[in-house]
Scaffold this motif. Sequence first.
Motif, PDB file in Angstrom:
ATOM      1  N   LEU A 147       0.846  -1.198   0.000  1.00  0.00           N
ATOM      2  CA  LEU A 147       0.000   0.000   0.000  1.00  0.00           C
ATOM      3  C   LEU A 147       0.882   1.249   0.000  1.00  0.00           C
ATOM      4  O   LEU A 147       1.808   1.359   0.788  1.00  0.00           O
ATOM      5  CB  LEU A 147      -0.893   0.010   1.245  1.00  0.00           C
ATOM      6  N   ALA A 148       0.591   2.189  -0.895  1.00  0.00           N
ATOM      7  CA  ALA A 148       1.436   3.378  -1.010  1.00  0.00           C
ATOM      8  C   ALA A 148       0.597   4.621  -1.276  1.00  0.00           C
ATOM      9  O   ALA A 148       1.018   5.507  -2.021  1.00  0.00           O
ATOM     10  CB  ALA A 148       2.474   3.172  -2.110  1.00  0.00           C
ATOM     11  N   LEU A 149      -0.604   4.670  -0.673  1.00  0.00           N
ATOM     12  CA  LEU A 149      -1.491   5.829  -0.806  1.00  0.00           C
ATOM     13  C   LEU A 149      -1.725   6.221  -2.258  1.00  0.00           C
ATOM     14  O   LEU A 149      -1.819   7.395  -2.582  1.00  0.00           O
ATOM     15  CB  LEU A 149      -0.900   7.038  -0.048  1.00  0.00           C
ATOM     16  N   GLY A 150      -1.818   5.223  -3.129  1.00  0.00           N
ATOM     17  CA  GLY A 150      -2.082   5.495  -4.542  1.00  0.00           C
ATOM     18  C   GLY A 150      -0.897   6.082  -5.287  1.00  0.00           C
ATOM     19  O   GLY A 150      -1.015   6.454  -6.451  1.00  0.00           O
ATOM     20  N   LYS A 151       0.269   6.190  -4.614  1.00  0.00           N
ATOM     21  CA  LYS A 151       1.407   6.829  -5.282  1.00  0.00           C
ATOM     22  C   LYS A 151       2.424   5.817  -5.800  1.00  0.00           C
ATOM     23  O   LYS A 151       3.409   6.185  -6.428  1.00  0.00           O
ATOM     24  CB  LYS A 151       2.103   7.778  -4.298  1.00  0.00           C
ATOM     25  N   GLY A 152       2.219   4.543  -5.504  1.00  0.00           N
ATOM     26  CA  GLY A 152       3.234   3.531  -5.830  1.00  0.00           C
ATOM     27  C   GLY A 152       3.132   2.957  -7.227  1.00  0.00           C
ATOM     28  O   GLY A 152       3.659   1.880  -7.484  1.00  0.00           O
ATOM     29  N   VAL A 153       2.439   3.658  -8.142  1.00  0.00           N
ATOM     30  CA  VAL A 153       2.312   3.168  -9.526  1.00  0.00           C
ATOM     31  C   VAL A 153       2.976   4.177 -10.448  1.00  0.00           C
ATOM     32  O   VAL A 153       2.608   5.353 -10.457  1.00  0.00           O
ATOM     33  CB  VAL A 153       0.826   2.998  -9.911  1.00  0.00           C
ATOM     34  N   ILE A 154       3.992   3.724 -11.204  1.00  0.00           N
ATOM     35  CA  ILE A 154       4.715   4.647 -12.081  1.00  0.00           C
ATOM     36  C   ILE A 154       4.643   4.131 -13.513  1.00  0.00           C
ATOM     37  O   ILE A 154       4.999   2.981 -13.785  1.00  0.00           O
ATOM     38  CB  ILE A 154       6.192   4.779 -11.622  1.00  0.00           C
ATOM     39  N   ILE A 155       4.132   4.980 -14.409  1.00  0.00           N
ATOM     40  CA  ILE A 155       4.073   4.587 -15.821  1.00  0.00           C
ATOM     41  C   ILE A 155       5.323   5.125 -16.492  1.00  0.00           C
ATOM     42  O   ILE A 155       5.539   6.338 -16.548  1.00  0.00           O
ATOM     43  CB  ILE A 155       2.774   5.103 -16.471  1.00  0.00           C
ATOM     44  N   ALA A 156       6.185   4.203 -16.917  1.00  0.00           N
ATOM     45  CA  ALA A 156       7.483   4.576 -17.475  1.00  0.00           C
ATOM     46  C   ALA A 156       7.407   4.568 -18.994  1.00  0.00           C
ATOM     47  O   ALA A 156       6.973   3.595 -19.597  1.00  0.00           O
ATOM     48  CB  ALA A 156       8.556   3.606 -16.990  1.00  0.00           C
ATOM     49  N   ALA A 157       7.838   5.695 -19.616  1.00  0.00           N
ATOM     50  CA  ALA A 157       7.768   5.818 -21.078  1.00  0.00           C
ATOM     51  C   ALA A 157       8.979   5.174 -21.743  1.00  0.00           C
ATOM     52  O   ALA A 157       8.949   4.856 -22.928  1.00  0.00           O
ATOM     53  CB  ALA A 157       7.681   7.287 -21.465  1.00  0.00           C
ATOM     54  N   ASN A 158      10.066   5.015 -20.975  1.00  0.00           N
ATOM     55  CA  ASN A 158      11.296   4.450 -21.562  1.00  0.00           C
ATOM     56  C   ASN A 158      12.146   3.849 -20.437  1.00  0.00           C
ATOM     57  O   ASN A 158      11.785   3.939 -19.260  1.00  0.00           O
ATOM     58  CB  ASN A 158      12.075   5.553 -22.294  1.00  0.00           C
ATOM     59  N   PHE A 159      13.293   3.261 -20.827  1.00  0.00           N
ATOM     60  CA  PHE A 159      14.095   2.575 -19.817  1.00  0.00           C
ATOM     61  C   PHE A 159      14.561   3.519 -18.723  1.00  0.00           C
ATOM     62  O   PHE A 159      14.552   3.159 -17.544  1.00  0.00           O
ATOM     63  CB  PHE A 159      15.308   1.866 -20.452  1.00  0.00           C
ATOM     64  N   SER A 160      14.916   4.743 -19.091  1.00  0.00           N
ATOM     65  CA  SER A 160      15.467   5.605 -18.031  1.00  0.00           C
ATOM     66  C   SER A 160      14.393   5.942 -16.984  1.00  0.00           C
ATOM     67  O   SER A 160      14.688   6.026 -15.788  1.00  0.00           O
ATOM     68  CB  SER A 160      16.174   6.824 -18.620  1.00  0.00           C
ATOM     69  N   GLU A 161      13.123   6.065 -17.404  1.00  0.00           N
ATOM     70  CA  GLU A 161      12.058   6.297 -16.411  1.00  0.00           C
ATOM     71  C   GLU A 161      11.802   5.049 -15.570  1.00  0.00           C
ATOM     72  O   GLU A 161      11.532   5.131 -14.366  1.00  0.00           O
ATOM     73  CB  GLU A 161      10.770   6.739 -17.109  1.00  0.00           C
ATOM     74  N   ALA A 162      11.902   3.879 -16.199  1.00  0.00           N
ATOM     75  CA  ALA A 162      11.712   2.629 -15.438  1.00  0.00           C
ATOM     76  C   ALA A 162      12.841   2.470 -14.424  1.00  0.00           C
ATOM     77  O   ALA A 162      12.617   2.099 -13.269  1.00  0.00           O
ATOM     78  CB  ALA A 162      11.675   1.434 -16.391  1.00  0.00           C
ATOM     79  N   ASP A 163      14.044   2.800 -14.867  1.00  0.00           N
ATOM     80  CA  ASP A 163      15.221   2.713 -14.003  1.00  0.00           C
ATOM     81  C   ASP A 163      15.041   3.627 -12.781  1.00  0.00           C
ATOM     82  O   ASP A 163      15.285   3.229 -11.640  1.00  0.00           O
ATOM     83  CB  ASP A 163      16.437   3.138 -14.847  1.00  0.00           C
ATOM     84  N   ALA A 164      14.559   4.852 -13.022  1.00  0.00           N
ATOM     85  CA  ALA A 164      14.328   5.799 -11.920  1.00  0.00           C
ATOM     86  C   ALA A 164      13.243   5.263 -10.986  1.00  0.00           C
ATOM     87  O   ALA A 164      13.346   5.397  -9.758  1.00  0.00           O
ATOM     88  CB  ALA A 164      13.927   7.162 -12.481  1.00  0.00           C
ATOM     89  N   ALA A 165      12.196   4.638 -11.559  1.00  0.00           N
ATOM     90  CA  ALA A 165      11.108   4.092 -10.732  1.00  0.00           C
ATOM     91  C   ALA A 165      11.632   2.962  -9.846  1.00  0.00           C
ATOM     92  O   ALA A 165      11.279   2.865  -8.666  1.00  0.00           O
ATOM     93  CB  ALA A 165       9.979   3.580 -11.616  1.00  0.00           C
ATOM     94  N   LEU A 166      12.494   2.123 -10.409  1.00  0.00           N
ATOM     95  CA  LEU A 166      13.042   1.010  -9.618  1.00  0.00           C
ATOM     96  C   LEU A 166      13.911   1.544  -8.483  1.00  0.00           C
ATOM     97  O   LEU A 166      13.876   1.039  -7.363  1.00  0.00           O
ATOM     98  CB  LEU A 166      13.869   0.071 -10.513  1.00  0.00           C
TER      99      LEU A 166
END
Length: 425
Positions: free
Chosen positions: A149-168
């Motif tokens: 549970l993350a108050l609805g903030k724990g979902v990140i839509i990554a447009a490319n690898f660098s955004e996914a990397d930042a999300a991880l």
Amino acid sequence: MTKRVLITGSGGREHALAWKLSQSAGVEKIFIAPGNAGTAAIGENVPIAPDDVSSLVAFAKSNAIDFTVVGPDDALAAGVVDAFEDAGLKIFGPRAAAARLESSKAFAKDFMIRHGIPTADYREFTDSTAAREYCRAAKYPLVVKADGLALGKGVIIAANFSEADAALRLCMEDLAFGEAGSRVVIEEFLEGVECSIHALVDGSTYLLFPDCRDHKKAHDGDQGPNTGGMGTISPSGSVDDALRARIRTEILDRFIAGIQKDNLDFRGMLFPGLMLTASGPKVLEFNCRWGDPETQVLVRRLESDLLPLLESTAAGALGAATPAWDKKAAVCVVLASGGYPGSYEKGKAISGLADAASLDEVEVFHAGTKAVNGEIATNGGRVLGVTAKAETLEAARSLAYRAADQISFAGVQRRNDIGATPTHS
Ligand code: AMP
Ligand code: GLY
């Protein structure tokens, strides 16, 4: 015998539930823990936090509470229902083992795949190196979700690898969502319009409510960060009879078969967030509680008494209940504090509440409000839910905004397009 009912939570959802239950012939008195300025006008607020389980049990015992209704998700995950039932107290909501369907996305995904419930393809990781390797070779956009549970903030839509990397990095290394993010679910991006489904589930059968649509982004045109929800409409306008039949057979029937096979004692509200894709409805997430602000529009449309529905669900005896629903459309426009869902100030005086509420077919549900020296002031991110009902969606929208225009407080922030456009492509 009339009943003494306790509702836990302090949002618009809880005010809406208290409002509806207060109309029930079977209710003697409503207590809300901790409640807000709106619930104080309906019942008695009790200064106990929704996740302070032992204090809630003690309060229920010493105040002869006959039935308790749980509002928020974290209290369910903390085992509030288990504690009440183990103490011989009646309560509405799933026990912690079943509430894991909301509190662990990995648990929910595994449940859906095993029981054939349509959902996005996914992989689960606890090792950030392995997660990165997967993301390097993946197709984009891609969705990275903290498991817990993350108050609805724990979902990140990554447009490319660098955004996914930042999300991880944010989830798994910086632990921005605490332990909730040490495990991640990485899933396929689904295209379509979103829709919120609510169904009472009593362990062996379900009662499907009318559909709604939330508007999760902070700003008009679905711009800005995700919030808890900036407004809702019901019906959503996207679910015809054929789609409703698919939602029953592909999601709810399979859900019931799944909990029975897995021996999960699920009694409470199941609220699946759906994406209506070109290939059919797919579950984005399971919530194990009423939605907020979905509840505000649902209770406005429910014509039948809510208390017996909740009691029979909790008792595992929903049977063939057929509540009556108003065919009119309902619209809820949230008024939030400036800056929400980021930082915001509290304590701003609110004016115009009585003018808004005096309009026919308008109810103003309170969320983050507090009475200070006889005046009502802001006390949270989402402050009010202005909820209107009318023959058509367009008429309900215009009435909700006419009512919202009456209300002001410093820094008020709202969306002006609730129900105007479908959210997403
Ligand atoms: P959740 O908390 O899982 O419902 O996610 C919050 C929001 O993120 C949803 O309401 C969607 O707008 C978006 N979202 C989550 N999962 C996906 C997905 N697989 N594809 C597209 N959007 C998604
Ligand atoms: N409005 C979305 C939720 O309650 O999760």
